[in-house]
Scaffold this motif. Structure first.
Motif, PDB file in Angstrom:
ATOM      1  N   LYS A  25      74.314  74.399  55.559  1.00 42.55           N
ATOM      2  CA  LYS A  25      75.865  74.469  56.175  1.00 42.55           C
ATOM      3  C   LYS A  25      76.711  75.052  54.792  1.00 42.55           C
ATOM      4  CE  LYS A  25      79.550  71.883  57.809  1.00 42.55           C
ATOM      5  NZ  LYS A  25      80.303  70.412  58.158  1.00 42.55           N
TER       6      LYS A  25
ATOM      7  N   GLU B  11      82.690  79.280  60.878  1.00 45.73           N
ATOM      8  CA  GLU B  11      81.865  78.923  61.773  1.00 45.73           C
ATOM      9  C   GLU B  11      80.819  80.033  62.440  1.00 45.73           C
ATOM     10  OE1 GLU B  11      85.446  80.584  63.661  1.00 45.73           O
ATOM     11  OE2 GLU B  11      84.948  78.934  62.068  1.00 45.73           O
TER      12      GLU B  11
ATOM     13  N   ASN C  69      78.284  80.609  59.646  1.00 44.46           N
ATOM     14  CA  ASN C  69      77.034  79.617  59.928  1.00 44.46           C
ATOM     15  C   ASN C  69      76.001  79.690  61.159  1.00 44.46           C
ATOM     16  OD1 ASN C  69      76.772  77.337  58.201  1.00 44.46           O
ATOM     17  ND2 ASN C  69      78.709  76.787  58.626  1.00 44.46           N
TER      18      ASN C  69
ATOM     19  N   VAL D 232      75.784  70.586  52.714  1.00 41.00           N
ATOM     20  CA  VAL D 232      76.429  71.864  52.372  1.00 41.00           C
ATOM     21  C   VAL D 232      75.822  72.490  51.112  1.00 41.00           C
ATOM     22  CG1 VAL D 232      78.786  72.529  51.471  1.00 41.00           C
ATOM     23  CG2 VAL D 232      78.732  71.250  53.447  1.00 41.00           C
TER      24      VAL D 232
ATOM     25  N   ASN E  71      80.504  75.774  54.346  1.00 45.93           N
ATOM     26  CA  ASN E  71      81.800  75.356  54.912  1.00 45.93           C
ATOM     27  C   ASN E  71      83.033  76.042  54.430  1.00 45.93           C
ATOM     28  OD1 ASN E  71      81.865  74.030  52.540  1.00 45.93           O
ATOM     29  ND2 ASN E  71      82.527  72.110  53.546  1.00 45.93           N
TER      30      ASN E  71
ATOM     31  N   GLU F  99      85.809  73.945  52.720  1.00 46.04           N
ATOM     32  CA  GLU F  99      86.933  73.889  54.002  1.00 46.04           C
ATOM     33  C   GLU F  99      87.810  74.989  53.479  1.00 46.04           C
ATOM     34  OE1 GLU F  99      87.117  69.967  55.108  1.00 46.04           O
ATOM     35  OE2 GLU F  99      85.317  69.634  55.835  1.00 46.04           O
TER      36      GLU F  99
ATOM     37  N   HIS G 266      76.041  82.374  52.952  1.00 50.78           N
ATOM     38  CA  HIS G 266      75.725  81.894  54.227  1.00 50.78           C
ATOM     39  C   HIS G 266      74.352  82.335  54.571  1.00 50.78           C
ATOM     40  CE1 HIS G 266      77.647  86.146  54.994  1.00 50.78           C
ATOM     41  NE2 HIS G 266      76.484  86.309  55.523  1.00 50.78           N
TER      42      HIS G 266
ATOM     43  N   LEU H 170      71.427  71.886  58.198  1.00 56.32           N
ATOM     44  CA  LEU H 170      73.144  72.058  58.473  1.00 56.32           C
ATOM     45  C   LEU H 170      73.780  71.090  58.316  1.00 56.32           C
ATOM     46  CD1 LEU H 170      72.631  74.679  61.451  1.00 56.32           C
ATOM     47  CD2 LEU H 170      73.405  75.078  59.234  1.00 56.32           C
ATOM     48  N   ASP H 171      73.188  69.780  57.954  1.00 55.13           N
ATOM     49  CA  ASP H 171      73.944  68.806  57.665  1.00 55.13           C
ATOM     50  C   ASP H 171      74.349  68.420  56.064  1.00 55.13           C
ATOM     51  OD1 ASP H 171      71.366  68.160  56.896  1.00 55.13           O
ATOM     52  OD2 ASP H 171      71.220  66.043  57.712  1.00 55.13           O
TER      53      ASP H 171
ATOM     54  N   ASP I 142      68.419  76.813  56.126  1.00 53.85           N
ATOM     55  CA  ASP I 142      69.597  77.123  56.654  1.00 53.85           C
ATOM     56  C   ASP I 142      70.660  75.971  56.481  1.00 53.85           C
ATOM     57  OD1 ASP I 142      71.745  78.139  58.070  1.00 53.85           O
ATOM     58  OD2 ASP I 142      70.910  78.243  59.918  1.00 53.85           O
TER      59      ASP I 142
ATOM     60  N   ASN J 168      79.919  67.509  50.023  1.00 51.66           N
ATOM     61  CA  ASN J 168      78.898  66.487  50.652  1.00 51.66           C
ATOM     62  C   ASN J 168      79.309  65.257  50.256  1.00 51.66           C
ATOM     63  OD1 ASN J 168      76.811  68.229  51.695  1.00 51.66           O
ATOM     64  ND2 ASN J 168      76.756  69.121  49.813  1.00 51.66           N
TER      65      ASN J 168
ATOM     66  N   SER K  19      66.321  73.859  59.366  1.00 58.40           N
ATOM     67  CA  SER K  19      67.731  73.317  59.426  1.00 58.40           C
ATOM     68  C   SER K  19      67.973  72.385  58.315  1.00 58.40           C
ATOM     69  CB  SER K  19      68.165  72.937  60.845  1.00 58.40           C
ATOM     70  OG  SER K  19      69.454  72.548  60.965  1.00 58.40           O
TER      71      SER K  19
END
Length: 332
Positions: A93, A104, A107, A130, A95, A99, A74, A127-128, A91, A157, A125
């Motif tokens: 993402k 959260e 992040n 991973v 997850n 997942e 992270h 952040l879209d 930075d 992704n 950023s």
């Protein structure tokens, strides 16, 4: 978004881990993490890591709130430049490795630390997309190594193809090429095969990799195939890599009989030293430290007992994130 396509790719690069550092991040265990049942024990291990790091460079300790403590995955991924004054703090993402776990709070850490003045450089950023720090290795010269099993794993992704993910990596990390490792795994690994558990880069185009010579071990077939693929790789100027094998630790199991992902590849390079995970297996611990010392001549090789960390399916490198010179600000 600040992409390498907007500047010259040659202006920035992801440095190798053995380049001079401004500090290392530890995200400290606390009672709201999965460490709660063994908080005293893991705190002792973190204290040992912290002491060895602080002997050699500044230490950034990040306390609650966080979901967990895996700073490698992270934390910021940093790019540096010889011609631009500001490093880029990427930075991505996180997850929870596809997942599997909540993330959260993890992040949100980078933005909070940056806004608080902890880092120098430009915040970027992504952040879209991973991407975990443990899933990539850089030689500092434009080559990024990664593993197919991790970056193509479910819930990362999709629906991006391998070619599309490679294009993103090259653009975001200002890399000339991406080298994919298609084999290798560790039982009990939650990360879907992070490269920092299997293959690591060292100076002079050296690859350190885990290896098993026991045909009865479940890892044996894949690690044999991984070694074969590593032998086929070439540097950007066409030379074979220097290969140094690390032993696979003898099996370590949790209370439920699940094999844990012990690996000597999960070492951390700091200024003047390499911190190496050990597992109370004196012969293999010593052999691994000797080989890592050959790959990093002139550095002190320091063992850290990581039997506590692997109970949460990680090891030493997973707990840390190093930052190049000029990134971590000094407290006033």
């Amino acid at each position: 978004m600040y992409l390498c396509s907007m500047i010259s790719q040659k202006q920035y690069r992801m440095p190798a881990e053995w380049e001079p550092q401004s500090g290392v991040q530890l995200t400290w265990p606390h009672a709201q993490t999965d460490w709660a049942p063994m908080l005293d024990e893991i705190t002792v291990t973190y204290q040992q890591m912290a002491q060895e790091i602080e002997k050699r460079e500044p230490l950034l300790v990040v306390g609650p709130p966080s979901n967990d403590t895996w700073a490698r995955d992270h934390g910021f991924i940093t790019l540096v430049s010889d011609s631009q004054p500001d490093p880029l703090l990427l930075d991505f993402k996180f997850n929870g490795w596809g997942e599997k776990f909540p993330a959260e709070l993890d992040n949100a850490l980078n933005r909070r630390l940056f806004d608080g003045g902890t880092f120098a450089g430009q915040y970027v950023s992504h952040l879209d997309f991973v991407l975990e720090g443990g899933s990539i290795e850089s030689d500092g010269k434009g080559t990024i190594f990664t593993t197919t099993c991790c970056l193509m794993a479910p819930h990362r992704n999709q629906p991006l193809s391998r070619d599309e993910i490679e294009a993103r990596l090259k653009e975001y990390l200002c890399a000339e090429r991406v080298v994919w490792i298609d084999h290798g795994w560790l039982a009990g690994d939650d990360t879907d095969g992070h490269i920092d558990t299997l293959v690591r880069i060292a100076p002079d185009d050296t690859l350190l990799y885990i290896y098993s010579d026991d045909p009865t071990d479940a890892h044996y077939p894949e690690l044999q195939l991984m070694e074969e693929q590593l032998r086929s790789f070439r540097t950007l100027d066409g030379r074979p890599y220097r290969l140094l094998s690390l032993p696979l630790p003898r099996p370590i199991y949790d209370a439920d009989g699940e094999r844990l992902p012990a690996t000597y590849a999960n070492f951390l390079v700091v200024n003047g030293a390499v911190l190496v995970p050990t597992y109370a297996q004196p012969d293999l611990d010593a052999a691994a430290m000797k080989t890592i010392g050959e790959a990093f001549p002139g550095r002190e090789i320091v063992g850290i007992d990581c039997r506590s960390i692997i109970r949460q399916h990680g090891s030493l490198h997973c707990c840390t994130m190093q930052f190049p010179q000029g990134v971590l600000t000094q407290p006033q």
